[in-house]
Motif scaffolding. Sequence first.
Motif, PDB file in Angstrom:
ATOM      1  N   CYS A   1      39.962 -17.093  10.200  1.00 58.10           N
ATOM      2  CA  CYS A   1      39.533 -17.884  11.439  1.00 58.10           C
ATOM      3  C   CYS A   1      39.770 -16.758  12.854  1.00 58.10           C
ATOM      4  O   CYS A   1      40.201 -15.791  12.482  1.00 58.10           O
ATOM      5  CB  CYS A   1      40.209 -19.067  11.773  1.00 58.10           C
TER       6      CYS A   1
ATOM      7  N   THR B   1      40.758 -17.367  15.644  1.00 63.12           N
ATOM      8  CA  THR B   1      41.589 -17.645  16.053  1.00 63.12           C
ATOM      9  C   THR B   1      41.457 -18.281  17.593  1.00 63.12           C
ATOM     10  O   THR B   1      40.339 -18.037  17.899  1.00 63.12           O
ATOM     11  CB  THR B   1      42.723 -16.503  16.562  1.00 63.12           C
ATOM     12  N   CYS B   2      42.299 -18.887  18.208  1.00 59.10           N
ATOM     13  CA  CYS B   2      42.067 -19.463  19.573  1.00 59.10           C
ATOM     14  C   CYS B   2      43.452 -19.861  20.316  1.00 59.10           C
ATOM     15  O   CYS B   2      44.362 -19.540  19.547  1.00 59.10           O
ATOM     16  CB  CYS B   2      41.197 -20.717  19.387  1.00 59.10           C
TER      17      CYS B   2
ATOM     18  N   CYS C   1      45.548 -22.447  12.358  1.00 60.19           N
ATOM     19  CA  CYS C   1      46.475 -23.576  12.994  1.00 60.19           C
ATOM     20  C   CYS C   1      46.111 -24.750  11.876  1.00 60.19           C
ATOM     21  O   CYS C   1      45.146 -24.726  10.847  1.00 60.19           O
ATOM     22  CB  CYS C   1      46.037 -23.785  14.224  1.00 60.19           C
TER      23      CYS C   1
HETATM   24  S1  SF4 Z   1      41.382 -24.202  15.772  1.00 59.98           S
HETATM   25 FE1  SF4 Z   1      42.964 -23.082  14.303  1.00 59.98          FE
HETATM   26  S2  SF4 Z   1      41.675 -22.348  12.615  1.00 59.98           S
HETATM   27 FE2  SF4 Z   1      40.334 -22.792  14.235  1.00 59.98          FE
HETATM   28  S3  SF4 Z   1      40.214 -20.967  15.232  1.00 59.98           S
HETATM   29 FE3  SF4 Z   1      41.572 -21.716  16.296  1.00 59.98          FE
HETATM   30  S4  SF4 Z   1      43.541 -21.246  15.432  1.00 59.98           S
HETATM   31 FE4  SF4 Z   1      41.996 -20.640  14.053  1.00 59.98          FE
END
Ligand code: SF4
Length: 355
Positions: A256, A258-259, A291
């Motif tokens: 992913c 990330t965020c 996550c």
């Molecule tokens: S919400 Fe969770 S899975 Fe989606 S980009 Fe953010 S960290 Fe990754």
Amino acid sequence: MKVGNVTVGGDALVVVESMTKTATSEIDETVEQLHRMAEAGCELARVAIPDRDAVSCFGKVRSRSPIPLVADIHFDYRLALAVLEEGADGIRINPGNLGGKVPLERVAKAVLERKVSLRVGVNAGSLETTVYVKHGGATPLALAKSAIVYVRWLEEFGVENMILSAKSNSVPVTIEAYRILSRVSDYPLHIGITEAGLATAGIVKSAVGLGILLHEGIGDCLRVSLTGPPEEEVRVGYEILKSLHLREKGPIFVSCPTCARCRVDLHAIAEKVYRAIQDIDQPITVAVMGCEVNGPGEAREADVGLACGQKSGLIFRKGEVVRKVKHDEMVEVLLAEVRSLVRNIGQGRDVNGKS
Ligand code: SF4
């Protein structure tokens, strides 16, 4: 049709080609590069033959090459005749710069005698002046028509084993040129965006251009042209084919972006996992997710997946949670599951370990 022992066209898988970037007369360097290309998955290599020195070294390079070699000839048709004597598996010419119909006939005769393939490669940068002027530039029609005119001449000379290409560094021009070619000709098509550039821009241009063509069923052989090592061209070529499910080669890696929800250094984790699985041949899917939002869903869909959480991570194997692990164990446990899966596949078991 065959180029050496490689089938191009018909029902065959799309072939991944690249080109050596060493001086062909530097035999050892060229052979080493060819081996690195083959290791990356290159199936067909083009080698430039700019002069007699290159011709005289070609035979030695060919005898040590792990993959068939197509000799790339411009301007002097006699180099094509000479390199065929040295064992070239195919010849690539741009008939527009060979000097007309007479030299083209000489090349045609030589490829027929040797029973090797001929690639007719038209490039926007080297269109014949008359064609260029008539069409007001290197338009898609100018590129396609140019190629077809040469093809008709070669057919008159009896050549049938032809591969066509009509490349430009413009993605829309290249796409349209190949669409025209695919409508008016049944010869296998070698596709590529020429002179695509340095890594990021070049990869994007190639992926967009080749991706659209391949998705339309156009293209039998591809080359990604990057200002960079040929092995990278090969890897990008496979990634394009893998993304369209046209070839399988090694793992499909999902991670992913990330965020703010991510509580681990996912970039570092993804890099570690990605690097550690590059030696795997099987087309397994491995997911590394940051996550609980999309993590469990993506990890469950993968053959082996990791969904990181606030304090721990879940390791999935074929849709089932197999372990809950602390952050500092996640990479190790994930890779152990990947290796165990690969061993099972190698022993003819399914992904759940059943025979
Ligand atoms: S919400 Fe969770 S899975 Fe989606 S980009 Fe953010 S960290 Fe990754």
